[in-house]
Motif scaffolding. Sequence first.
Motif, mmCIF file in Angstrom:
data_model
loop_
_atom_site.group_PDB
_atom_site.id
_atom_site.type_symbol
_atom_site.label_atom_id
_atom_site.label_comp_id
_atom_site.label_asym_id
_atom_site.label_seq_id
_atom_site.Cartn_x
_atom_site.Cartn_y
_atom_site.Cartn_z
ATOM 1 N N UNK A 71 -112.983 31.994 94.705
ATOM 2 C CA UNK A 71 -111.878 32.137 93.753
ATOM 3 C C UNK A 71 -111.855 31.020 92.707
ATOM 4 N N UNK A 72 -112.708 30.036 92.870
ATOM 5 C CA UNK A 72 -112.734 28.889 91.962
ATOM 6 C C UNK A 72 -113.987 28.875 91.085
ATOM 7 N N UNK A 100 -105.931 37.254 95.314
ATOM 8 C CA UNK A 100 -106.001 37.327 93.862
ATOM 9 C C UNK A 100 -105.538 35.996 93.290
ATOM 10 N N UNK A 101 -106.409 35.371 92.502
ATOM 11 C CA UNK A 101 -106.058 34.092 91.874
ATOM 12 C C UNK A 101 -105.851 34.308 90.383
ATOM 13 N N UNK A 102 -104.750 33.795 89.911
ATOM 14 C CA UNK A 102 -104.464 33.743 88.480
ATOM 15 C C UNK A 102 -103.881 32.357 88.226
ATOM 16 N N UNK A 103 -104.452 31.682 87.239
ATOM 17 C CA UNK A 103 -104.120 30.284 86.978
ATOM 18 C C UNK A 103 -104.340 29.505 88.269
ATOM 19 N N UNK A 105 -102.678 29.767 91.133
ATOM 20 C CA UNK A 105 -101.967 30.392 92.248
ATOM 21 C C UNK A 105 -102.762 31.543 92.850
ATOM 22 N N UNK A 106 -102.667 31.674 94.167
ATOM 23 C CA UNK A 106 -103.380 32.735 94.878
ATOM 24 C C UNK A 106 -102.357 33.597 95.609
ATOM 25 N N UNK A 119 -96.654 39.930 97.954
ATOM 26 C CA UNK A 119 -97.683 39.078 98.560
ATOM 27 C C UNK A 119 -97.165 37.662 98.766
ATOM 28 N N UNK A 120 -97.819 36.934 99.657
ATOM 29 C CA UNK A 120 -97.552 35.507 99.809
ATOM 30 C C UNK A 120 -98.287 34.803 98.669
ATOM 31 N N UNK A 121 -97.698 33.775 98.110
ATOM 32 C CA UNK A 121 -98.315 33.057 96.998
ATOM 33 C C UNK A 121 -98.436 31.583 97.348
ATOM 34 N N UNK A 122 -99.680 31.062 97.167
ATOM 35 C CA UNK A 122 -99.955 29.665 97.478
ATOM 36 C C UNK A 122 -100.691 29.011 96.323
ATOM 37 N N UNK A 123 -100.486 27.726 96.157
ATOM 38 C CA UNK A 123 -101.249 26.936 95.217
ATOM 39 C C UNK A 123 -102.703 26.925 95.687
ATOM 40 N N UNK A 124 -103.647 27.127 94.763
ATOM 41 C CA UNK A 124 -105.058 27.200 95.141
ATOM 42 C C UNK A 124 -105.538 25.915 95.809
#
Length: 166
Positions: A71-72, A100-103, A105-106, A119-124
């Motif tokens: 994702x990076x 799914x990563x945008x900016x 956040x995943x 969805x759960x959202x986490x800092x990459x």
Amino acid sequence: MLDIGYSLSRRFPDPPQTDYRTADVHALRHDLFCGDVYLADTKADREVSTAWGWVPVLDFAWALCDIVERLDRDPKGSRAAQPQYAEIDFTESTDRMLFERRFGWVDVEADWMPGDEAPLTFNHGELRREARNFLHDLIADLTDMHEELGGNPVLWDLQARFPRLP
């Protein structure tokens, strides 16, 4: 706050004749250490978890570390507006955990989640750190249970590929 965890299954124990020191990649990723896994957002008190008992836990930790790196790949990193996608495919079923990563956040969701659940959202960066630390903690736990596993060169390579992050 992200929490990644596991539980080993009593219904699917490792074969008693297993030589953990020489177990190959296939055995480590697909045949040993079955149980369940979860990713939890402790602040929102929500999680994505399995409840099947047969998920290869080491494979999940390994795949999660791979996915975070995949994702990076965009050179823009956290500035990339184009979404990046990855998934963990659970080989014994058609279920998948989707990323799914945008900016920076995943979003994490799974096929088995209700359709109306967000969805759960986490800092990459947090996901990367926690995935790697989970992998190292899991290997330490498994080595405590099976001391000879600590001598397996596949795990040495894995730990070197994904070093623990502070």
